[in-house]
Scaffold this motif. Sequence first.
Motif, PDB file in Angstrom:
ATOM      1  N   ALA A  16      29.455  44.243  34.388  1.00  0.00           N
ATOM      2  CA  ALA A  16      28.148  43.600  34.284  1.00  0.00           C
ATOM      3  C   ALA A  16      28.016  42.389  35.195  1.00  0.00           C
ATOM      4  CB  ALA A  16      27.888  43.196  32.839  1.00  0.00           C
ATOM      5  N   ASP A  21      21.558  46.127  41.409  1.00  0.00           N
ATOM      6  CA  ASP A  21      21.558  47.553  41.059  1.00  0.00           C
ATOM      7  C   ASP A  21      21.333  48.471  42.253  1.00  0.00           C
ATOM      8  OD1 ASP A  21      21.887  47.128  38.266  1.00  0.00           O
ATOM      9  OD2 ASP A  21      19.763  46.611  38.124  1.00  0.00           O
ATOM     10  N   ASN A  37      18.709  44.167  35.548  1.00  0.00           N
ATOM     11  CA  ASN A  37      19.575  43.753  34.434  1.00  0.00           C
ATOM     12  C   ASN A  37      19.224  42.407  33.823  1.00  0.00           C
ATOM     13  OD1 ASN A  37      20.404  42.044  36.440  1.00  0.00           O
ATOM     14  ND2 ASN A  37      22.364  43.068  36.754  1.00  0.00           N
ATOM     15  N   ASP A  40      18.560  42.474  30.129  1.00  0.00           N
ATOM     16  CA  ASP A  40      19.606  43.003  29.254  1.00  0.00           C
ATOM     17  C   ASP A  40      20.112  41.923  28.288  1.00  0.00           C
ATOM     18  OD1 ASP A  40      21.848  44.090  28.061  1.00  0.00           O
ATOM     19  OD2 ASP A  40      22.739  44.789  29.941  1.00  0.00           O
ATOM     20  N   HIS A  43      23.561  40.570  29.079  1.00  0.00           N
ATOM     21  CA  HIS A  43      23.824  40.020  30.422  1.00  0.00           C
ATOM     22  C   HIS A  43      24.907  38.935  30.307  1.00  0.00           C
ATOM     23  CE1 HIS A  43      23.237  38.114  34.280  1.00  0.00           C
ATOM     24  NE2 HIS A  43      22.403  39.087  34.637  1.00  0.00           N
TER      25      HIS A  43
END
Length: 148
Positions: A16, A21, A37, A40, A43
Amino acid sequence: MLSRDAILSLVPHAGAMCLWDEVVDWDADTIRLRAHNHRDPAHPLRHRDRLHGVHLCEYGAQAMAVHGGLLARDAGEAMKPGMLVALRAVEIAVARIDDLSDALEVEAHRLLAGDAGSQYRFSITCEGRVLAHGRAAVLHSLPGEESA
């Protein structure tokens, strides 16, 4: 376009902590990437359930790493490890980024490059709005050390 798996093969950041991406486009001097992300909940840079705008500097620095990895790969060389040593003229327009609904995009332009390190200018946007911009410098070794 290059996928996240391709990016992971280019940079030292794993799991992560690899923040980008997709490589949207790149050439010898410039790279454009996209990330989703930031929303998220897991994260790795989140603190108190928020992802703060200051973390856009890490996104900018990692854009440099991806570009360096692509350049090294095309030259048939191993990527040199680097240390972020300076951020200059950074302006951050948002307090947090976890509440942004669209993708983050960066354009990073290489200003200087040599055996000892490099400097880039970066701008990170979301839906065309500039969230942060500035310059970042990376050294491949500290003064007095041999470069890798």
